[in-house]
Design a protein around this motif. Structure first.
Motif, PDB file in Angstrom:
ATOM      1  N   LEU A 156       0.834  -1.195   0.000  1.00 36.25           N
ATOM      2  CA  LEU A 156       0.000   0.000   0.000  1.00 36.25           C
ATOM      3  C   LEU A 156       0.874   1.252   0.000  1.00 36.25           C
ATOM      4  O   LEU A 156       1.972   1.262   0.556  1.00 36.25           O
ATOM      5  N   ASP A 157       0.362   2.308  -0.611  1.00 31.39           N
ATOM      6  CA  ASP A 157       0.992   3.622  -0.551  1.00 31.39           C
ATOM      7  C   ASP A 157       0.342   4.377   0.611  1.00 31.39           C
ATOM      8  O   ASP A 157      -0.813   4.807   0.493  1.00 31.39           O
ATOM      9  N   PRO A 158       1.028   4.538   1.735  1.00 29.92           N
ATOM     10  CA  PRO A 158       0.401   5.137   2.927  1.00 29.92           C
ATOM     11  C   PRO A 158      -0.045   6.576   2.717  1.00 29.92           C
ATOM     12  O   PRO A 158      -0.912   7.062   3.441  1.00 29.92           O
ATOM     13  N   THR A 159       0.519   7.258   1.712  1.00 27.27           N
ATOM     14  CA  THR A 159       0.135   8.653   1.498  1.00 27.27           C
ATOM     15  C   THR A 159      -1.265   8.782   0.906  1.00 27.27           C
ATOM     16  O   THR A 159      -1.845   9.876   0.907  1.00 27.27           O
ATOM     17  N   LEU A 160      -1.824   7.661   0.408  1.00 26.03           N
ATOM     18  CA  LEU A 160      -3.145   7.702  -0.212  1.00 26.03           C
ATOM     19  C   LEU A 160      -4.251   7.249   0.725  1.00 26.03           C
ATOM     20  O   LEU A 160      -5.425   7.252   0.346  1.00 26.03           O
ATOM     21  N   LEU A 161      -3.896   6.842   1.941  1.00 24.00           N
ATOM     22  CA  LEU A 161      -4.880   6.320   2.878  1.00 24.00           C
ATOM     23  C   LEU A 161      -5.490   7.429   3.724  1.00 24.00           C
ATOM     24  O   LEU A 161      -4.825   8.390   4.092  1.00 24.00           O
ATOM     25  N   VAL A 162      -6.776   7.254   4.033  1.00 24.23           N
ATOM     26  CA  VAL A 162      -7.488   8.176   4.921  1.00 24.23           C
ATOM     27  C   VAL A 162      -7.745   7.443   6.231  1.00 24.23           C
ATOM     28  O   VAL A 162      -8.386   6.385   6.232  1.00 24.23           O
ATOM     29  N   PRO A 163      -7.230   7.943   7.371  1.00 28.62           N
ATOM     30  CA  PRO A 163      -7.439   7.251   8.653  1.00 28.62           C
ATOM     31  C   PRO A 163      -8.915   7.027   8.931  1.00 28.62           C
ATOM     32  O   PRO A 163      -9.751   7.892   8.667  1.00 28.62           O
ATOM     33  N   SER A 164      -9.240   5.840   9.454  1.00 30.61           N
ATOM     34  CA  SER A 164     -10.628   5.535   9.800  1.00 30.61           C
ATOM     35  C   SER A 164     -11.011   6.274  11.068  1.00 30.61           C
ATOM     36  O   SER A 164     -10.170   6.522  11.938  1.00 30.61           O
ATOM     37  N   PRO A 165     -12.292   6.669  11.192  1.00 28.16           N
ATOM     38  CA  PRO A 165     -12.723   7.388  12.392  1.00 28.16           C
ATOM     39  C   PRO A 165     -12.544   6.525  13.634  1.00 28.16           C
ATOM     40  O   PRO A 165     -12.810   5.325  13.615  1.00 28.16           O
ATOM     41  N   ARG A 166     -12.075   7.153  14.696  1.00 28.03           N
ATOM     42  CA  ARG A 166     -11.835   6.400  15.928  1.00 28.03           C
ATOM     43  C   ARG A 166     -13.132   6.163  16.698  1.00 28.03           C
ATOM     44  O   ARG A 166     -13.991   7.021  16.760  1.00 28.03           O
ATOM     45  N   ARG A 167     -13.212   4.994  17.270  1.00 27.93           N
ATOM     46  CA  ARG A 167     -14.356   4.711  18.130  1.00 27.93           C
ATOM     47  C   ARG A 167     -14.173   5.381  19.479  1.00 27.93           C
ATOM     48  O   ARG A 167     -13.057   5.609  19.932  1.00 27.93           O
ATOM     49  N   LYS A 168     -15.288   5.654  20.109  1.00 34.98           N
ATOM     50  CA  LYS A 168     -15.226   6.176  21.460  1.00 34.98           C
ATOM     51  C   LYS A 168     -14.740   5.067  22.385  1.00 34.98           C
ATOM     52  O   LYS A 168     -15.089   3.891  22.195  1.00 34.98           O
ATOM     53  N   PRO A 169     -13.948   5.379  23.394  1.00 36.89           N
ATOM     54  CA  PRO A 169     -13.442   4.360  24.316  1.00 36.89           C
ATOM     55  C   PRO A 169     -14.554   3.500  24.914  1.00 36.89           C
ATOM     56  O   PRO A 169     -14.390   2.283  25.047  1.00 36.89           O
ATOM     57  N   THR A 170     -15.677   4.129  25.280  1.00 34.68           N
ATOM     58  CA  THR A 170     -16.772   3.354  25.877  1.00 34.68           C
ATOM     59  C   THR A 170     -17.353   2.362  24.873  1.00 34.68           C
ATOM     60  O   THR A 170     -17.749   1.255  25.241  1.00 34.68           O
ATOM     61  N   GLU A 171     -17.398   2.746  23.581  1.00 36.57           N
ATOM     62  CA  GLU A 171     -17.902   1.832  22.565  1.00 36.57           C
ATOM     63  C   GLU A 171     -16.971   0.642  22.406  1.00 36.57           C
ATOM     64  O   GLU A 171     -17.416  -0.495  22.231  1.00 36.57           O
ATOM     65  N   ASN A 172     -15.666   0.885  22.453  1.00 39.93           N
ATOM     66  CA  ASN A 172     -14.694  -0.204  22.351  1.00 39.93           C
ATOM     67  C   ASN A 172     -14.871  -1.211  23.479  1.00 39.93           C
ATOM     68  O   ASN A 172     -14.845  -2.427  23.262  1.00 39.93           O
ATOM     69  N   VAL A 173     -15.034  -0.714  24.695  1.00 35.79           N
ATOM     70  CA  VAL A 173     -15.186  -1.592  25.863  1.00 35.79           C
ATOM     71  C   VAL A 173     -16.459  -2.416  25.745  1.00 35.79           C
ATOM     72  O   VAL A 173     -16.455  -3.632  25.966  1.00 35.79           O
ATOM     73  N   ARG A 174     -17.552  -1.750  25.395  1.00 41.79           N
ATOM     74  CA  ARG A 174     -18.829  -2.466  25.270  1.00 41.79           C
ATOM     75  C   ARG A 174     -18.779  -3.504  24.161  1.00 41.79           C
ATOM     76  O   ARG A 174     -19.247  -4.639  24.328  1.00 41.79           O
ATOM     77  N   LEU A 175     -18.216  -3.120  23.012  1.00 42.53           N
ATOM     78  CA  LEU A 175     -18.145  -4.047  21.887  1.00 42.53           C
ATOM     79  C   LEU A 175     -17.283  -5.247  22.233  1.00 42.53           C
ATOM     80  O   LEU A 175     -17.644  -6.389  21.922  1.00 42.53           O
TER      81      LEU A 175
END
Length: 331
Positions: free
Chosen positions: A211-230
């Motif tokens: 992959l060419d990292p310069t062409l990637l768009v970072p994915s939106p971060r989950r909220k910490p509480t959502e990560n824990v629940r998931l």
């Protein structure tokens, strides 16, 4: 000297195992894709000779063809799919020159030499100094890449971020290509399942290494509480695959109302809770079939199906083979 269509059995087995971990075959199906992929190939190589293709195989996530190319020049315009080209024949004095956006690369094709073309490439010029023997062309839509990005929270767009590179030697891509070529040459009852699996494995290999990292768009971060629940919910599902699991049970684990939990889960995982549970049960059933001698009726019971017949119908609908055929395939 030509390359033999004899893939390593260990590579093929690894592809199947990887596929069990990543996703279900059903998630890769895209109606109408084969014709779009075919149009790409015919438009790009109008003067080459088509030897064999997967056009009549019913493969949904990959299109493959074997061609020979005359010497000369060609120019192609935007293609919406990722292309992987693998040389299956040595060219003693030949040279492939590719030009795109001011970049120019020169490669001498030998058996196993690989060229990559990302999805969305606007303009490409190719010059062949001498005729090229058998060459395998693999076309991947962006869907397998999007599936990996959604599954593992990877940046997008993966398919459009594949490097424009030539002269590569990647044994895994080469072996997958040989396996696809072998399936085209001699169709098997499990060919469609293998093709969908190969598409996902190729997408994973390209995403991991090319992959060419310069062409990637970072994915939106989950909220910490959502990560824990998931995480709590996913762990609960994996621990109770052989028990009854309701959406209300999962909502309780997440400490949310059923309505809000279902919305959160679908947004984060890309599919509703019930479908995710069904997919995990199917993956668990596949592992039981591959690693145990449990009777099919017992596997069906542990997977929460009402009967072995219902289990076999559901398994065949998703994978294209029966549970018994799958067990024989992976052993």
């Amino acid at each position: 000297m030509t390359s033999s269509f004899r893939p390593s059995i260990y590579i093929v087995h690894d592809i199947i195992v990887y596929y069990l971990i990543c996703s279900s075959p059903q998630a890769l199906v895209t109606r109408g894709k084969p014709m779009i992929l075919l149009a790409d190939a015919n438009r790009k190589y109008p003067n080459s000779r088509l030897l064999v293709s997967s056009a009549d195989r019913g493969w949904q996530s990959i299109y493959a063809e074997l061609r020979t190319h005359p010497a000369g020049r060609l120019a192609s315009h935007t293609q919406p799919n990722v292309e992987i080209v693998i040389a299956l024949h040595d060219s003693k004095d030949g040279c492939v020159i590719r030009t795109n956006g001011g970049r120019r690369e020169r490669t001498r094709p030998t058996i196993g030499t690989i060229w990559l073309v990302p999805a969305g490439l606007c303009h490409e010029e190719i010059e062949l100094s001498t005729p090229m023997g058998k060459t395998l062309h693999l076309y991947l839509p962006t869907q397998p890449f999007d599936l990996l990005a959604d599954q593992y929270d990877l940046p997008k767009p993966l398919g459009h971020s594949v490097q424009y590179r030539g002269g590569l030697n990647d044994e895994l891509i080469h072996q997958i290509g040989l396996s696809v070529a072998a399936e085209m040459a001699r169709e098997t009852s499990t060919g469609r399942m293998f093709a969908e699996t190969a598409a996902l494995m190729l997408a994973a290999q390209l995403s991991h290494n090319y992959l060419d990292p310069t062409l990637l768009v970072p994915s939106p971060r989950r909220k910490p509480t959502e990560n824990v629940r998931l995480r709590r919910v996913l762990d609960y599902i994996d621990e109770n695959l052989e028990n009854e699991i309701s959406v209300a049970d999962l909502a309780d684990v997440a400490a949310l109302s059923t309505f809000h939990f279902a919305r959160m889960f679908t947004a984060l995982m890309g599919l509703p809770p019930r479908k995710y549970v069904s997919r995990r049960r199917l993956e668990n059933a596949m592992k039981m079939l591959a690693s145990s001698n449990l009777p099919l009726a017992e596997v069906a019971h542990r997977s929460r199906f009402s009967s072995q017949a219902a289990f076999s119908r559901a398994f065949h609908r998703v994978t294209g083979v029966t549970p018994g055929e799958y067990r024989r395939l992976v052993r």
